[in-house]
Design an enzyme around this catalytic site. Sequence first.
Site, short mmCIF file in Angstrom:
data_model
loop_
_atom_site.label_atom_id
_atom_site.label_comp_id
_atom_site.label_asym_id
_atom_site.label_seq_id
_atom_site.Cartn_x
_atom_site.Cartn_y
_atom_site.Cartn_z
N THR A 25 19.18 5.53 -8.44
CA THR A 25 19.48 5.21 -6.54
C THR A 25 18.45 4.41 -6.42
OG1 THR A 25 21.12 6.76 -6.67
CG2 THR A 25 19.68 5.64 -4.40
N THR A 101 18.21 10.43 -9.56
CA THR A 101 17.95 11.91 -9.15
C THR A 101 18.76 12.39 -9.75
OG1 THR A 101 18.89 11.55 -7.19
CG2 THR A 101 17.06 11.29 -7.07
N ASP A 102 20.10 12.28 -10.23
CA ASP A 102 21.61 13.56 -11.51
C ASP A 102 21.08 13.82 -12.31
OD1 ASP A 102 22.29 12.62 -8.56
OD2 ASP A 102 24.24 11.30 -9.65
#
Length: 348
Positions: A25, A101-102
Amino acid sequence: MDHRTEAAAAPSSLPRVDLLALGGTIASVPGSRDAGALPTVGADALVAAVPALAEVADVRATQVLQVPSCEVTVPDLVALVATMRAAVDAGATGVVVTQGTDTLEEAAFVVDLLWDRPEPVVFTGALRTPDSPGADGPANLLAAVRVAVAEQARGLGVVAVLNDEVHAARLVRKTHSSNPAAFSSPGAGPFGWVSEGRVAVVTRPAWSSPALSLEAVGAVESVPRVALVRVGLGDDAHLLEAVEAASFDGLVVEGVGGGHVPRALVPVLARLAGRIPVLLASRTGAGETLTRTYGYPGAEIDLLGRGLVGVGRLDGAKARLALVLALASGLDRTSAADLVALVGGGAR
């Protein structure tokens, strides 16, 4: 990696930090007005977007991958550790990794199990894309670089820095899908923070060395297949029977509470534990697997007695990755399970 490009850097009296960008992201913008965001912003552009970095470190940017974090693999991370070693051998004071970040908590954990140098390795990312109001990527990147050059961060292992908090890779979890304050370390909290440009480290982790060596894991040409099964109310044995039939190399079971499963699952778990390492984690997200409290069929005393191994404070996702690395390094069934338990502070 052939697709890597490296930005040229002028000589500088500032400490050197190598930025290894994987996408995510923090590097994602919409391809068109009606399209969703894609990771297309390069490593050099990430650095250029934060002019204050030039006052903190000589940042050398390298594009390692350009993918959403769900596409990062264990071989990618093993290769990344080798790149980090080369960076510190060439004079880097620390390394910053940007990614989605997942899976940031998992990637940081894998690297932490392999990182054997005192130089800080800092993972960071963003919950909001660069074109969003209140984009958090620039602030996270600046804080991460500050931690990477901080003397207090040496010897901490791998950390995650987001929202001005410093978390241990072995404890940190993403606990919200979209909030910029998404990361926490259940039961422990951050062990440091960044305030007014100053890095404060108030506690230090108990562990001091990696669990595995990069040389033992090798190139990971064939990644061991480890299944992760989360148990829920009313579960029967059909999913575990499918795992048994599929010839996995290992299994992690996320039991309810302190590590409990319905009694219908016990026979197949016992059979599997006789063939492959079967690890027992808790699905709660905090605390540890129990070892000697409950004695009913499917409770922890019963399961540990049948050969399952509790993983202490590790959640299922991290326990799975630790087992993948342990098996990839050539450890046998028992030794691999014991190593994961040691990492998580569990007991047999």
